[in-house]
Design a protein around this motif. Structure first.
Motif, short mmCIF file in Angstrom:
data_model
loop_
_atom_site.label_atom_id
_atom_site.label_comp_id
_atom_site.label_asym_id
_atom_site.label_seq_id
_atom_site.Cartn_x
_atom_site.Cartn_y
_atom_site.Cartn_z
N ALA A 22 -3.30 13.55 -15.59
CA ALA A 22 -4.12 14.76 -15.71
C ALA A 22 -5.03 14.72 -16.93
N GLY A 23 -4.94 13.66 -17.72
CA GLY A 23 -5.84 13.50 -18.85
C GLY A 23 -5.24 13.83 -20.20
N LEU A 24 -3.95 14.15 -20.25
CA LEU A 24 -3.30 14.41 -21.52
C LEU A 24 -2.92 13.07 -22.16
N ALA A 25 -2.85 13.04 -23.48
CA ALA A 25 -2.45 11.83 -24.21
C ALA A 25 -0.94 11.86 -24.39
N VAL A 26 -0.22 11.08 -23.57
CA VAL A 26 1.24 11.17 -23.51
C VAL A 26 1.90 10.00 -24.23
N TYR A 43 1.44 3.80 -16.15
CA TYR A 43 0.59 4.97 -16.33
C TYR A 43 -0.39 4.89 -17.50
N GLY A 44 -0.15 3.99 -18.44
CA GLY A 44 -0.92 4.01 -19.67
C GLY A 44 -0.17 4.81 -20.72
N GLY A 45 -0.90 5.42 -21.64
CA GLY A 45 -0.23 6.18 -22.69
C GLY A 45 0.45 5.26 -23.67
N ALA A 46 1.51 5.77 -24.33
CA ALA A 46 2.20 5.01 -25.36
C ALA A 46 3.68 5.34 -25.32
N PHE A 47 4.49 4.51 -25.98
CA PHE A 47 5.90 4.83 -26.10
C PHE A 47 6.31 4.74 -27.56
N ALA A 48 7.37 5.46 -27.89
CA ALA A 48 7.92 5.45 -29.24
C ALA A 48 9.37 5.03 -29.18
#
Length: 287
Positions: A22-26, A43-48
């Motif tokens: 939906a375009g949020l930076a997750v 999905y893209g985004g990042a992980f911690a």
């Protein structure tokens, strides 16, 4: 908007995916890092690597983990989200847990200047995949208003139910209803089979009348086929029913059918059905 999503189980994995698409930076966190890495690859985004690291820069943090103890660990533990969150941000819990932990988290967040919602979901894995979940929210109405645009991304029904804990209490009502419905449907299908009736014809005849339910529409065919390797696991349903029965002891509600169905699910576990769908109540009648 920067979002953290903590917990990438059967429900959380696709829910976080809807937010990213939906375009949020997750940024996601999962206890098993490989699952978080797989989510980022999809999905893209990042992980911690810790809940705190995921939450540190987030405007809203969403959690979907296993139980009360898991919630305390990821939110209030040494690497938990709350201590890392900025004042004015928002913590939303999608876990099905107790009303007590919801009130505890609400108080801890309030002390830290953070908004909080207990927001358990209903709709199962399919609802999560399709972004068609029912979300029942407890907490301050201002927090609900703030979170609404994010939760709407994977909700088909979204309601504020009252103060902290009200979302969890509403989810308990949901699980009590499901337990009774599935036992009734199991008995009915077993009766139809033993009476020599065609189950599909029976369901076609009665499913447009007063007996109709979501469980009948969506589970009768797999139940009749003895197929249970899908859906919401018996282990998780027993966890939820234990929460319901514990709350009933506190508020004085009588749940005799719920307690009985919980014991039937124990029998299903003893049959090896711990990970079977909740519709597997039929299996114990087919023995």
């Amino acid at each position: 908007m920067k979002v953290a999503f903590i917990g990438l189980g059967v429900m959380g994995y696709p829910m976080a995916g809807h937010l990213q698409r939906a375009g949020l930076a997750v940024t996601v966190y999962n206890r098993t890092i490989a699952k978080a890495q797989a989510w980022v690859a999809e999905y893209g985004g990042a992980f911690a690597e810790t809940p705190a690291a995921a939450a540190a820069t987030a405007d809203i943090v969403l959690m979907c983990v296993g139980n009360d103890d898991d919630l305390r660990a990821v939110s209030l533990g040494s690497d938990g989200a709350v201590a890392a969150m900025r004042q004015g941000t928002l913590l939303v819990d999608h876990t099905t847990a107790s009303a007590e932990i919801a009130r505890e988290l609400h108080a801890s967040c309030a002390a830290a200047g953070i908004g909080f919602l207990d927001a358990p979901v209903s709709g199962g894995e399919q609802g999560a995949l399709n972004g068609q979940l029912t979300i029942m929210c407890g907490g301050d109405e201002s927090a609900f208003t703030e979170a609404r645009s994010v939760l709407d991304i994977y909700a088909k029904q979204l309601r504020w139910m009252g103060p902290a804990g009200s979302g969890q209490l509403t989810k308990m009502v949901n699980q009590i209803c499901i337990a009774g419905l599935l036992q009734g449907l199991s008995e009915a299908l077993n009766f139809a089979t033993r009476a020599g009736l065609d189950v599909e014809e029976v369901v076609a005849a009665i499913s447009q009348g007063a007996a109709q339910s979501w469980q009948m529409d969506n589970r009768h065919a797999t139940m009749a086929a003895g197929s249970y390797e899908h859906g919401f696991a018996v282990d998780w349903m027993r966890k939820d029913l234990a929460i319901c029965l514990g709350e009933a002891e506190r508020n004085g509600a009588s749940l005799p059918v719920t307690a009985l169905v919980d014991q039937f699910y124990k029998e299903v576990q003893q049959m090896g059905g711990s990970r079977w769908d909740t519709s597997s109540l039929l299996a114990r009648l087919d023995k």
